[in-house]
Design a protein around this motif. Structure first.
Motif, mmCIF file in Angstrom:
data_model
loop_
_atom_site.group_PDB
_atom_site.id
_atom_site.type_symbol
_atom_site.label_atom_id
_atom_site.label_comp_id
_atom_site.label_asym_id
_atom_site.label_seq_id
_atom_site.Cartn_x
_atom_site.Cartn_y
_atom_site.Cartn_z
ATOM 1 N N ALA A 490 19.063 -2.182 -8.053
ATOM 2 C CA ALA A 490 17.784 -1.181 -8.128
ATOM 3 C C ALA A 490 16.342 -2.068 -7.813
ATOM 4 O O ALA A 490 15.425 -2.075 -8.574
ATOM 5 N N PRO A 491 16.230 -2.691 -6.554
ATOM 6 C CA PRO A 491 15.027 -3.381 -6.136
ATOM 7 C C PRO A 491 14.127 -2.157 -5.525
ATOM 8 O O PRO A 491 14.317 -0.908 -5.911
ATOM 9 N N THR A 492 13.027 -2.378 -4.853
ATOM 10 C CA THR A 492 12.157 -1.410 -4.614
ATOM 11 C C THR A 492 11.897 -1.286 -3.002
ATOM 12 O O THR A 492 11.933 -2.272 -2.438
ATOM 13 N N LYS A 493 12.422 -0.098 -2.517
ATOM 14 C CA LYS A 493 12.271 0.368 -1.096
ATOM 15 C C LYS A 493 10.792 -0.003 -0.433
ATOM 16 O O LYS A 493 9.635 0.292 -1.248
ATOM 17 N N MET A 494 10.660 -0.476 0.609
ATOM 18 C CA MET A 494 9.509 -0.954 1.313
ATOM 19 C C MET A 494 9.208 -0.243 2.586
ATOM 20 O O MET A 494 10.329 0.283 3.100
ATOM 21 N N ASP A 495 8.229 -0.166 3.126
ATOM 22 C CA ASP A 495 7.842 0.480 4.427
ATOM 23 C C ASP A 495 7.866 -0.627 5.460
ATOM 24 O O ASP A 495 6.701 -1.260 5.967
ATOM 25 N N ARG A 496 9.151 -0.835 5.996
ATOM 26 C CA ARG A 496 9.183 -1.822 7.011
ATOM 27 C C ARG A 496 8.664 -3.217 6.708
ATOM 28 O O ARG A 496 7.284 -3.415 7.379
ATOM 29 N N PRO A 497 8.913 -3.967 5.841
ATOM 30 C CA PRO A 497 8.539 -5.205 5.464
ATOM 31 C C PRO A 497 8.592 -6.244 6.795
ATOM 32 O O PRO A 497 9.907 -6.462 6.939
ATOM 33 N N GLU A 498 7.611 -6.641 7.186
ATOM 34 C CA GLU A 498 7.870 -7.359 8.639
ATOM 35 C C GLU A 498 7.355 -8.936 7.957
ATOM 36 O O GLU A 498 8.134 -9.519 7.221
ATOM 37 N N ASP A 499 6.608 -9.390 8.578
ATOM 38 C CA ASP A 499 6.124 -10.909 8.332
ATOM 39 C C ASP A 499 5.631 -10.984 6.873
ATOM 40 O O ASP A 499 4.828 -10.307 6.431
ATOM 41 N N ILE A 500 6.292 -11.936 6.286
ATOM 42 C CA ILE A 500 5.827 -12.497 4.891
ATOM 43 C C ILE A 500 5.672 -13.854 5.014
ATOM 44 O O ILE A 500 6.391 -14.720 5.052
ATOM 45 N N GLU A 501 4.258 -14.220 4.554
ATOM 46 C CA GLU A 501 3.914 -15.689 4.888
ATOM 47 C C GLU A 501 3.124 -16.015 3.578
ATOM 48 O O GLU A 501 2.194 -15.358 2.953
ATOM 49 N N VAL A 502 2.834 -17.380 3.262
ATOM 50 C CA VAL A 502 2.374 -18.057 2.272
ATOM 51 C C VAL A 502 1.063 -18.516 2.868
ATOM 52 O O VAL A 502 1.263 -19.352 3.823
ATOM 53 N N ASN A 503 -0.061 -18.092 2.264
ATOM 54 C CA ASN A 503 -1.309 -18.892 2.617
ATOM 55 C C ASN A 503 -1.413 -20.152 2.109
ATOM 56 O O ASN A 503 -1.446 -20.238 0.926
#
Length: 707
Positions: A490-503
């Protein structure tokens, strides 16, 4: 022309593609067909009842509206960062500590590029660019001359592949570097003259046009400029990674029965890599690449095997469906007619050998690249690695599908930062053991300002390299069927999670949720009839958030607990609701909307030395009247949320890359699929960029300040 396979199966000539108009308000039919197999025309593969990010964001928005104490006009989105004396405003305007000198790309107050439909790269005054390499340029010594009118398989294998998404640059010395580039997908409509090649030839050309290229580049005379090393004898590390390249599988799934095929009974050696989208450059100097829409390359002329294959009893046909793989005759490439590995009836396990994170060492052309099973199998957009305070490597990755999830991997072993050869050898094993997690988000609807954030989140463990945390599934099954495993917790559905980057400056995580135009309900944009993200009518006190699903995309800002990426909790804020600033649902971290550039469909991100966020877009809707481009956005201080268009790419292209390099002097970017507009063909192109031929050529560029 019709040819025949040795076993007697006929090969048809290239089937013309139906030339429909713009799809889903943004991409052309050609892009939808060849990039992702028209994913948005099909039901979401995730049919579970788990919660959706739209509902969690709606909670936070409703709470902000109530806390304001007055009715909010349409579009006055109330979130953290809005001025008004609250603790939220203080958090939004805190000074940003500089991690570097802050070169021209970070500090310069440039004039934003105006929206346009030009067939050109458009930059602010004072900046220039040059093309580094184009589709068909030679990569390795002995590459034959390139001409789309006279192609051979030898040419395709040794030259720069079609399209160019992720760009990595690893220095060799003061004057040279190795640039690694993904080749995401092919488009036969734009690549070949009509009637010139058979379907069989086009299929083989397409198979080998995928993969990656490693190219030696050298500095130009103008600071920030770079050029391809054309003397290939002086570029011994150049490399063309294609369908002949053997990849070594690492982690617990290596050798498992689910990865075994007729030609690889060991289940440990995989030929090639497909649909490589974004990626990441590791702290130890290797390059990661995400295998994204791999599902579209597989087809069957017979019966889909029924299974079961999972310990839980899930049939193989169900496993295919969850990954968007189905028996279909609509595949325009028809690779399965030339190579049995793409025929599910012949090789039912072959799809399990794609959808991984790939690691390549650009400095060692003799080393086999790896596919890391510990990072899970799904439609990886890419992977970003950071080092946690305890020394563990943490890799973030999004599953680029409507309604799918965000993931995180935490290594079991510690990063060795000594910089020796032995340390680097050790670090190259960090992605083989550890724990894989999936994200669950909860909106903040507490009714009182208790903390300056819009919601909280947790990372739910799926499996370690030794123990599965999903009942009914083994470690190997969790890794091969990661989507199935995630559905069960039961995680959370997302709207097309593309790039995930750390600042690298503020250590926060930035997530590009590109869009989801198929969800939500459209209502008139007026104060008396507002809607929430889920399309539900609300009281007039709540603002209009989105009239048509999530057409233009969001950017989330996530803060790990105690700034420790190895922790399993975090908080989050909605930084941007993209679109036309004049549209009521848009939001730019509270910044004055009359002063920002319009932006749509955030795809990939990068950062400069001051921590400014740079956003590349993919799929700007036609009504916005602009090509895709690259935008700079400060994430702290009084300019937080000030979106400014830095460049636009040629018509029909998406802006890929991007990479800020060389003390903010060089901006690498990669316009891919220029001229990919419905109705366009090789013989009747919609673009001729970069204007070196009478047909378009996807290319990698670098922008820099003029002298």
């Amino acid at each position: 022309m019709t040819v025949t396979r040795p076993e007697g199966r006929p090969i048809l000539s290239l089937t013309p593609v139906a030339r429909e108009g713009v799809r889903h308000g943004s991409r052309s039919y050609l892009t939808c067909l060849f990039k992702c197999g028209n994913a948005c025309d099909h039901a979401e593969p995730n049919q579970t009842e788990t919660g959706h990010v739209r509902d969690e964001i709606a909670k936070a928005i409703a709470r902000r509206s109530v806390l304001r104490g007055t009715a909010v006009g349409a579009g006055a989105l109330v979130l953290s960062g809005v001025a008004g004396g609250s603790t939220l405003a203080a958090a939004a305007t805190a000074p940003l500590a500089a991690a570097g000198p802050g070169g021209p790309l970070a500090r310069l107050n440039f004039q934003p590029v105006a929206p346009n439909r030009r067939d050109a790269v458009v930059l602010p005054n004072g900046f220039d660019h040059n093309v580094i390499i184009r589709w068909g340029d030679p990569v390795v010594a002995g590459a034959p001359a390139f001409s789309p009118y006279d192609l051979t398989l030898d040419v395709v294998k040794k030259t720069f592949g079609y399209n160019n998404d992720y760009v990595s640059v690893v220095p060799l010395d003061d004057q040279r570097a190795l640039m690694t580039v993904n080749h995401e997908y092919d488009d036969p409509e734009l690549m070949y003259p009509a009637g010139r090649y058979t379907q069989e030839e086009i299929a083989w050309f397409g198979i080998y046009s995928h993969g990656l290229s490693v190219v030696t580049i050298k500095r130009g005379q103008v600071a920030g400029s770079w050029f391809r090393e054309k003397n290939l004898a002086a570029a011994p590390k150049n490399r063309r990674i294609n369908a002949d390249t053997k990849f070594h599988v690492t982690g617990p799934a290596a050798g498992h029965a689910l990865l075994q095929t007729t030609k690889d009974p060991s289940g440990t050696r995989i030929k090639g890599t497909l649909n490589n989208c974004a990626g990441g450059t590791t702290p130890w100097g290797t390059v990661l690449s995400g295998e994204e829409n791999f599902n579209q390359y597989f087809n069957t002329e017979g019966t889909v095997p029924a299974g079961p294959t999972l310990a839980s009893g899930t049939p193989l046909a169900t496993a295919y469906s969850r990954y968007g793989i189905a028996k279909s005759g609509s595949d325009p490439r028809k690779w399965y007619t030339v190579d049995d590995r793409f025929d599910l009836e012949a090789e039912p396990n072959e799809p399990h050998r794609f959808g991984w994170i790939v690691e390549v060492d650009p400095t060692n052309p003799n080393e086999s690249p790896k596919k890391h099973s510990m990072l899970g199998r799904f439609k990886h957009e890419g992977a970003c690695v950071t080092i946690a305070p305890n020394g563990k490597a943490v890799a973030y990755s999004g599953d680029d599908e409507r309604g799918d999830y965000m993931y995180k991997f935490v290594s079991a072993d510690l990063f060795d930062g000594r910089g020796t050869n032995a340390a680097r050898k050790h670090n190259k094993t960090l992605l083989t053991k550890g724990t894989l997690y999936v994200a669950k988000l909860t909106g903040n609807d507490s009714g009182a300002i208790t903390a300056p954030y819009d919601g909280t989140g947790e990372w739910i463990p799926l499996t370690s390299d030794t123990q599965s945390f999903v009942p009914g599934m083994t470690v190997e099954e969790v890794l091969v069927f990661t989507r199935h495993a995630a559905d069960l917790v039961a995680p959370t559905k997302m709207d097309r999670p593309e790039d995930i980057e750390v600042n690298p400056v503020n250590k926060k995580v930035y997530v590009a949720l590109t869009n989801n135009s198929n969800r939500g309900t459209s209502y008139p944009a007026d104060e008396a009839n507002p809607v929430t993200l889920s399309g539900t009518r609300t009281s007039p006190a709540a603002p209009l958030v989105n009239q048509s699903g999530n057409r233009n995309g969001y950017v989330l800002e996530m803060t790990p607990d105690a700034d420790d990426h190895a922790k399993d909790t975090f908080t989050w804020d909605l930084l941007l609701v993209c679109g036309d600033p004049e549209s009521p649902e848009t939001y730019f971290a509270g910044y004055d909307k009359s002063k920002v550039s319009r932006i749509s469909c955030p795809d990939n991100v990068t950062f400069d030395s001051l921590g400014n966020l740079w956003i590349a877009t993919d799929g700007a809707p036609t009504p916005m009247g602009q090509n895709d481009g690259l935008f700079r956005v400060p994430v702290a201080g009084p300019e937080r949320g000030h979106v400014k268009a830095f460049l636009s790419v040629p018509k029909g292209a998406e802006c890929c890359g991007p990479l800020i390099y060389d003390d903010d002097q060089s901006l690498f970017f990669a316009p891919q699929h220029p001229g990919e507009i419905s109705g366009a063909t090789f013989d009747a192109p919609a673009s001729t960029w970069p204007h070196t031929n009478d047909y378009p050529r996807p290319s990698v560029c670098v922008a820099y300040r003029q002298r």
